[in-house]
Design an enzyme around this catalytic site. Structure first.
Site, short mmCIF file in Angstrom:
data_model
loop_
_atom_site.label_atom_id
_atom_site.label_comp_id
_atom_site.label_asym_id
_atom_site.label_seq_id
_atom_site.Cartn_x
_atom_site.Cartn_y
_atom_site.Cartn_z
N TYR A 1 79.54 -18.31 -32.31
CA TYR A 1 80.45 -19.35 -31.82
C TYR A 1 81.69 -19.34 -32.71
CZ TYR A 1 81.88 -24.19 -30.54
OH TYR A 1 82.56 -25.31 -30.13
N LYS B 1 80.58 -17.05 -27.96
CA LYS B 1 81.43 -18.03 -27.29
C LYS B 1 82.72 -18.11 -28.10
CE LYS B 1 82.12 -22.96 -26.68
NZ LYS B 1 81.75 -24.30 -27.18
#
Length: 295
Positions: A134, A162
């Site tokens: 992330y 992500k």
């Protein structure tokens, strides 16, 4: 695990006295699954993971996993500054039945790229469920470089990233760096969902899907069905909601929109306060534009 599609970046509902609202968590979870999302993303930035203690994180994850009951996979955020701390929480989430883990880069500290790679590799080797990296440099003060992502993509338990940098060039670099791996690149900035899919990304973790799951899903479905008009119109339709996000600290505006849509998301965790006055009026007007105002 097949990492693809639209995964809402779930808010964490609270009661007015700042406690976790389990009934509202159930309602939000069912609402999103019934809308047709491909997975659920819990305890991210919009889920206020940074405001919750360990027991609260476990309680939130347990309720989402229990309510989802295997209908869709559940990915849970377990990131932190200490590798040891992240491993402990990750193992606890795995024991609860989480299907995957989202691990934000360390924040406050600033490890170099080698340190960062070792951090992720150590965590991924300590659990058996998949890990999604992330990247959100505006909040953490650091970014995962494409070369580091290429290294991490070779780990059998690291299956995706992500990216919430808001920089499409960054997403493109990740896609290019991992093109020879079984690795999913997800948009974490809702304005870049369609652009990411066109570039070879596999999906998105979308905050707007808390309120507009049908429209976010229409982006993905339009792209998959080669219906460019549907995909483009759905992508553009998110903008009025996204414009309200800057009216307060994350996730005050989003939680108010979720509440106005009929799910009691409650206030954000202090020191962030709920939207009021002129800001609330703007959010209400926006929701009326979507015909979603239930107040």
């Amino acid at each position: 695990m097949n990492l693809t599609g639209i995964w809402p970046a779930m808010v964490t509902p609270f009661t007015e006295n700042q406690r976790i609202n389990e009934d509202a968590i159930q309602k939000l979870t069912n609402y999103l699954i019934e809308a047709g999302v491909h997975g659920l993303f819990a305890l991210g930035t919009n889920g206020e993971f940074h405001m919750l203690d360990r027991d609260e994180k476990l309680a939130v994850a347990k309720e989402i996993i229990r309510t989802a009951n295997g209908r869709v996979p559940v990915m849970v955020g377990t990131g932190g500054n200490s590798t040891k701390e992240v491993i402990e929480l990750s193992r606890d989430m795995e024991a609860l039945g989480a299907d995957a883990l989202s691990i934000i880069t360390p924040y406050f500290v600033a490890p170099d790229q080698t340190d960062l790679a070792v951090h992720y590799e150590t965590i991924a080797s300590a659990v058996t469920i998949p890990v999604m990296l992330y990247n959100i440099p505006s909040k953490t003060g650091m970014s995962i470089e494409a070369e580091t992502v290429a290294r991490l993509a070779k780990h059998p338990n690291i299956l995706g990233i992500k990216d919430s940098s808001g920089n499409f060039d960054n997403i493109q670099a990740y896609i290019e760096a991992t093109k020879n791996e079984e690795f999913a690149v997800f948009a974490g900035t809702d304005s870049l969902i369609l652009q990411t899919l066109r570039a070879g990304g596999q999906g998105a973790v979308a905050a707007t899907a808390n309120v507009l799951p049908d429209k976010v899903l229409a982006i993905y479905e339009g792209f998959q069905n080669n219906d460019e008009q549907q995909a483009e119109e759905a992508q553009s339709s998110l903008q009025p909601l996204r414009e309200t996000f800057v009216l307060g600290a994350i996730p005050s505006s989003l939680k108010k929109a979720v509440e106005l849509a009929g799910i009691p998301a409650g206030p954000p965790r202090l020191p962030v306060t709920e939207a009021k006055g002129e800001v609330l009026q703007k959010i209400e007007n926006m929701m009326q534009g979507y015909n979603l105002h239930t107040r």
